[in-house]
Write a protein that holds these residues in place. Structure first.
Motif, PDB file in Angstrom:
ATOM      1  N   GLY A   1       0.795  -1.229   0.000  1.00  0.00           N
ATOM      2  CA  GLY A   1       0.000   0.000   0.000  1.00  0.00           C
ATOM      3  C   GLY A   1       0.822   1.272   0.000  1.00  0.00           C
ATOM      4  N   LYS A   2       2.154   1.160   0.134  1.00  0.00           N
ATOM      5  CA  LYS A   2       2.983   2.371   0.094  1.00  0.00           C
ATOM      6  C   LYS A   2       2.938   2.973  -1.316  1.00  0.00           C
ATOM      7  CE  LYS A   2       5.691   2.289   4.127  1.00  0.00           C
ATOM      8  NZ  LYS A   2       4.566   2.076   5.039  1.00  0.00           N
ATOM      9  N   GLU A   3       3.144   4.289  -1.361  1.00  0.00           N
ATOM     10  CA  GLU A   3       2.875   5.040  -2.580  1.00  0.00           C
ATOM     11  C   GLU A   3       3.555   4.489  -3.842  1.00  0.00           C
ATOM     12  OE1 GLU A   3       3.343   9.207  -2.074  1.00  0.00           O
ATOM     13  OE2 GLU A   3       3.367   9.579  -4.241  1.00  0.00           O
ATOM     14  N   TYR A   4       4.815   4.129  -3.750  1.00  0.00           N
ATOM     15  CA  TYR A   4       5.545   3.738  -4.964  1.00  0.00           C
ATOM     16  C   TYR A   4       5.595   2.223  -5.181  1.00  0.00           C
ATOM     17  CZ  TYR A   4       6.962   8.547  -5.728  1.00  0.00           C
ATOM     18  OH  TYR A   4       6.958   9.890  -5.979  1.00  0.00           O
ATOM     19  N   VAL A   5       4.840   1.500  -4.369  1.00  0.00           N
ATOM     20  CA  VAL A   5       4.839   0.040  -4.475  1.00  0.00           C
ATOM     21  C   VAL A   5       3.684  -0.383  -5.389  1.00  0.00           C
ATOM     22  CG1 VAL A   5       4.478  -2.065  -3.126  1.00  0.00           C
ATOM     23  CG2 VAL A   5       5.903  -0.230  -2.211  1.00  0.00           C
ATOM     24  N   PRO A   6       3.909  -1.359  -6.256  1.00  0.00           N
ATOM     25  CA  PRO A   6       2.831  -1.801  -7.153  1.00  0.00           C
ATOM     26  C   PRO A   6       1.601  -2.275  -6.372  1.00  0.00           C
ATOM     27  CG  PRO A   6       4.918  -2.843  -7.739  1.00  0.00           C
ATOM     28  CD  PRO A   6       5.149  -2.129  -6.461  1.00  0.00           C
ATOM     29  N   GLN A   7       0.441  -2.102  -6.992  1.00  0.00           N
ATOM     30  CA  GLN A   7      -0.812  -2.475  -6.332  1.00  0.00           C
ATOM     31  C   GLN A   7      -1.467  -3.636  -7.088  1.00  0.00           C
ATOM     32  OE1 GLN A   7      -1.460  -0.466  -3.661  1.00  0.00           O
ATOM     33  NE2 GLN A   7       0.114   1.043  -4.175  1.00  0.00           N
ATOM     34  N   GLY A   8      -2.459  -4.235  -6.459  1.00  0.00           N
ATOM     35  CA  GLY A   8      -3.321  -5.220  -7.110  1.00  0.00           C
ATOM     36  C   GLY A   8      -2.567  -6.442  -7.603  1.00  0.00           C
ATOM     37  N   GLN A   9      -2.877  -6.840  -8.858  1.00  0.00           N
ATOM     38  CA  GLN A   9      -2.271  -8.043  -9.425  1.00  0.00           C
ATOM     39  C   GLN A   9      -0.761  -7.941  -9.518  1.00  0.00           C
ATOM     40  OE1 GLN A   9      -4.044  -8.986 -13.193  1.00  0.00           O
ATOM     41  NE2 GLN A   9      -5.217 -10.664 -12.300  1.00  0.00           N
ATOM     42  N   GLU A  10      -0.312  -6.730  -9.837  1.00  0.00           N
ATOM     43  CA  GLU A  10       1.126  -6.532  -9.973  1.00  0.00           C
ATOM     44  C   GLU A  10       1.839  -6.755  -8.634  1.00  0.00           C
ATOM     45  OE1 GLU A  10       2.260  -2.727 -11.593  1.00  0.00           O
ATOM     46  OE2 GLU A  10       4.355  -3.367 -11.697  1.00  0.00           O
ATOM     47  N   TRP A  11       1.154  -6.378  -7.561  1.00  0.00           N
ATOM     48  CA  TRP A  11       1.705  -6.592  -6.218  1.00  0.00           C
ATOM     49  C   TRP A  11       1.971  -8.077  -5.992  1.00  0.00           C
ATOM     50  CZ3 TRP A  11       4.074  -5.109  -1.986  1.00  0.00           C
ATOM     51  CH2 TRP A  11       3.880  -5.796  -0.778  1.00  0.00           C
ATOM     52  N   GLU A  12       1.009  -8.908  -6.352  1.00  0.00           N
ATOM     53  CA  GLU A  12       1.176 -10.358  -6.162  1.00  0.00           C
ATOM     54  C   GLU A  12       2.384 -10.865  -6.933  1.00  0.00           C
ATOM     55  OE1 GLU A  12      -0.580 -12.182  -4.073  1.00  0.00           O
ATOM     56  OE2 GLU A  12      -1.846 -10.475  -3.528  1.00  0.00           O
ATOM     57  N   ALA A  13       2.507 -10.396  -8.167  1.00  0.00           N
ATOM     58  CA  ALA A  13       3.617 -10.846  -9.008  1.00  0.00           C
ATOM     59  C   ALA A  13       4.960 -10.395  -8.439  1.00  0.00           C
ATOM     60  CB  ALA A  13       3.443 -10.292 -10.424  1.00  0.00           C
ATOM     61  N   VAL A  14       4.949  -9.182  -7.946  1.00  0.00           N
ATOM     62  CA  VAL A  14       6.180  -8.627  -7.385  1.00  0.00           C
ATOM     63  C   VAL A  14       6.595  -9.413  -6.142  1.00  0.00           C
ATOM     64  CG1 VAL A  14       6.928  -6.622  -6.052  1.00  0.00           C
ATOM     65  CG2 VAL A  14       6.039  -6.319  -8.343  1.00  0.00           C
ATOM     66  N   MET A  15       5.634  -9.751  -5.313  1.00  0.00           N
ATOM     67  CA  MET A  15       5.955 -10.531  -4.105  1.00  0.00           C
ATOM     68  C   MET A  15       6.553 -11.891  -4.451  1.00  0.00           C
ATOM     69  SD  MET A  15       3.599 -10.145  -0.802  1.00  0.00           S
ATOM     70  CE  MET A  15       2.109 -10.673  -1.599  1.00  0.00           C
ATOM     71  N   GLU A  16       5.994 -12.507  -5.503  1.00  0.00           N
ATOM     72  CA  GLU A  16       6.547 -13.787  -5.966  1.00  0.00           C
ATOM     73  C   GLU A  16       8.041 -13.656  -6.244  1.00  0.00           C
ATOM     74  OE1 GLU A  16       5.422 -17.020  -6.415  1.00  0.00           O
ATOM     75  OE2 GLU A  16       3.986 -16.034  -5.035  1.00  0.00           O
ATOM     76  N   ASP A  17       8.365 -12.583  -6.927  1.00  0.00           N
ATOM     77  CA  ASP A  17       9.755 -12.345  -7.275  1.00  0.00           C
ATOM     78  C   ASP A  17      10.592 -12.046  -6.023  1.00  0.00           C
ATOM     79  OD1 ASP A  17      12.022 -11.740  -8.953  1.00  0.00           O
ATOM     80  OD2 ASP A  17      11.622  -9.633  -8.512  1.00  0.00           O
TER      81      ASP A  17
END
Lengths: 472, 199
Positions: free
Chosen positions: A245-261
């Motif tokens: 939820g931080k301003e420059y962190v990806p949101q939604g589906q992209e967040w999930e993908a980013v966490m995977e990485d």
């Protein structure tokens, strides 16, 4: 053979690799401030070069600015010129600047994490040795000189040799009332402040896993104080919760993908560190430095050591530290009186630090004759502390409540300790003259500093009678 | 940057370990926005008293050390802050080489960008040099082309420095110009490298 977290981040950033030369590595985020950048911009102008990636560069002012009322003119005209130079440079080269009146201004190592700019797996550099702070996110972050600032501005890369790797395995649980600051000071105290020269550290173990992000940043922040180039902590659920939820962190589906990485950013089971250290956390007490480097530190219930108690090669260092600090061997740490207290800095100027200090302060008054400052690490921390009622607790107790900045950590702004002042400080360096010529610095945690402000001398904050119902 | 090939000069023995960059150049001088003129502030709190008068006991305030160009010191030189003002001050005072048993990382790296050669020698060699340099006016030749130091009185000692940095110093090369040669590689890298935000 597996890879360490450091090697994994490194590999992701290698642009050019050549025989018998340092690698060219890519820099994801370049943080700049007023003190170590003006000469770099001058260099660009002289060579007629541009900033390659203004969109990967962020500027703020923190080191030489006053932390008093921002509407007043600068008393220090040379500092004002430096701040003005940063404004002009950012304007000329198209770099975003969080200026003095920005709600996002603050110490460079506080603002990037709180905005979500610091993300796992990145490379971050800044012309400041405490850049290792960002390592708490599993980010390779280190301090550079001004020539390298210019190099990054011009090319968004650095030529770097890979460092050696060292695992710091913290075993056992941190005792109640003992903080991250105490943990890192105890580590430096055990091994000495140049122990890790040439290494990048990875802090591991149960005690690290149990720390909040704020606490992890305190640990990584002081990596340079044990000589290391950088310090890393592998990202985990605590990291992701902080970032979400931080301003420059990806949101939604992209967040999930980013966490995977990001989950891949762990040292492999069979990774080979050049060195490993086992450190038992279970016996640590609140720490207080007594000397003139962060490695000269003991527990609160100890006495100031003498030259006879240390190895021969350290005797000269101990003698000169005792002379500078004006301390006699055998003095109980709890008998050391202070006249100045500084709570703040990139080490301990985050909201959790202020909460912990406020818990101690609530319902008490600062001892008479003591100058006590609380300097939030960023305007955002300041706002939050005011919203939570912490500012009021500090002010009611007699603390000065300031605007965000580096303040008395390095005494290059109006917040300078006077000759002879003895300071309980939550900052990172107790070098001779660091906080002001002939001043004497004792590094401690925020709660220990708060307790020293109330009592006028160091006390074991684990026995502190917290006054409940005082608004914290 | 001035190239460094070989240099001969007076050795100043500063017998103290862990000299940090705050001691090399105190914070109040970091507000200047120029790159030159820091030599007058080198080791300020040791060289000058509270009234800004020279401290006559400090090594660099005595002859012949005012003209020293080789700094001999102890372990962990340059620790602490990353300020490049530290090597700027050392260079501007007139030093071209610093000899110590160990250096802090950032400082060591910063030296090479400023035409200063940091020479790391085993502690026993440094000790031996301190004994020799107790004679005021003791001189050393630092030869980077052949990687040795010598005093012209029979003492000679080789030192190691990695080839890349050595070459940069020998030729006074600008690292940025060298990296810009790889502009296409950097652009290629950027095409595939994911960063989750833009400022």
């Amino acid at each position: 053979m597996g890879k360490t977290l450091y090697e994994k981040i490194w590999d992701r950033h290698v642009v050019v690799q050549q025989q018998a030369q340092p690698d060219i590595i890519y820099i994801d985020l370049h943080l700049i401030h007023e003190v170590t950048s003006p000469q770099a911009f001058d260099g660009l102008r002289l060579a007629n070069r541009k900033v390659r990636r203004p969109d990967r560069t962020l500027a703020t002012m923190d080191h030489s600015i006053p932390t008093t009322d921002r509407h007043l003119p600068f008393e220090d005209k040379i500092a004002e010129q430096q701040v003005e130079a940063l404004r002009q440079n950012c304007k000329d080269f198209g770099i975003e600047l969080f200026d003095l009146f920005s709600a996002r201004q603050g110490i460079v190592h506080i603002i990037a994490p709180e905005l979500g700019l610091t993300q796992p797996g990145q490379t971050i550099v800044c012309g400041d040795s405490h850049t290792a702070t960002h390592g708490a996110f599993g980010t390779l972050a280190f301090g550079i000189g001004t020539s390298e600032v210019e190099h990054v501005l011009a090319t968004q890369t650095l030529k770097q040799y890979k460092s050696k790797t060292m695992a710091i395995n913290f075993n056992g649980k941190l005792p109640i009332g003992v903080t991250a600051k105490d943990l890192i000071l105890a580590l430096i105290g055990k091994y000495g402040h140049d122990f890790a020269t040439g290494y990048v550290l990875e802090y591991r173990g149960e005690a690290i896993r149990n720390l909040t992000m704020e606490e992890r940043m305190t640990i990584c922040n002081m990596s340079i104080e044990i000589g290391a180039r950088a310090g890393l902590i592998a990202p985990d659920a605590t990291t992701f919760d902080y970032l979400k939820g931080k301003e420059y962190v990806p949101q939604g589906q992209e967040w999930e993908a980013v966490m995977e990485d990001w989950r891949l950013l762990q040292s492999d089971e069979d990774a080979d560190f050049d060195r490993a250290v086992e450190f038992d956390c279970s016996e640590i007490e609140p720490q207080v430095t007594w000397g003139t480097n962060p490695g000269l530190v003991v527990g609160i219930n100890s006495k100031v050591p003498g030259p006879a108690e240390v190895a021969e090669e350290k005797r000269q260092m101990v003698e000169s530290a005792l002379a500078y600090m004006d301390l006699e061997p055998g003095t109980a740490i709890t008998d050391i009186a202070v006249n100045t207290v500084f709570i703040g800095s990139c080490t301990n100027g985050r909201i959790q630090d202020l909460r912990e200090a406020a818990k101690v302060v609530a319902g008490y008054r600062v001892a008479s004759g003591i100058r006590a400052l609380v300097v939030p690490g960023s305007q955002s921390v300041k706002q939050q502390a005011e919203d939570e009622g912490l500012a009021e607790i500090f002010m009611d107790a007699g603390f000065e409540w300031r605007e965000a900045g580096c303040s008395m950590c390095l005494g290059m702004n109006p917040d300078i300790a006077k000759p002879g002042d003895r300071v309980a400080s939550t900052s990172n360096r107790n070098f001779e003259g660091r906080q002001g010529r002939d001043s004497k610095s004792h590094l401690v945690s925020p709660s220990m500093a708060a307790a020293a402000a109330i009592k006028g001398h160091f006390v074991d904050v684990r026995n502190w009678p917290i006054k409940v119902g005082e608004g914290v | 940057m001035e190239a460094f090939k070989t240099h001969t000069g007076i050795v100043a023995p500063l017998d103290r370990a862990n000299i940090d960059t705050d001691a090399i150049i105190p914070k109040q001088f970091l507000k200047r926005i120029k790159r030159s003129g820091y030599g007058q502030f080198l080791f300020y709190d040791w060289r000058f008293d509270k009234n800004e008068q020279e401290n006559p006991d400090f090594l660099l305030n005595r002859e012949p050390y005012r003209n020293a160009t080789v700094l001999l010191t102890r372990d962990n030189f340059g620790c602490g802050s990353s300020r490049e003002h530290a090597p700027w001050a050392i260079e501007d005072f007139g030093f071209r080489a610093v000899i110590a048993p160990s250096f802090a990382d950032i400082f060591y790296n910063n030296c090479f960008k400023n035409g200063i050669l940091p020479i790391q020698l085993p502690a026993e060699d440094v000790q031996q040099l301190f004994e020799k340099a107790s004679v005021p006016g003791y001189q050393l030749t630092v030869n980077l082309e052949k990687n040795f130091i010598a005093d012209g009185q029979g003492y000679e000692k080789s030192f190691e420095v990695d080839d890349y940095r050595r070459n940069m110093l020998l030729n006074g090369l600008d690292e940025i110009s060298a990296t810009i040669q790889y502009d296409a590689e950097i652009t290629d890298f950027e095409k595939n490298h994911k960063i989750h935000y833009s400022l």
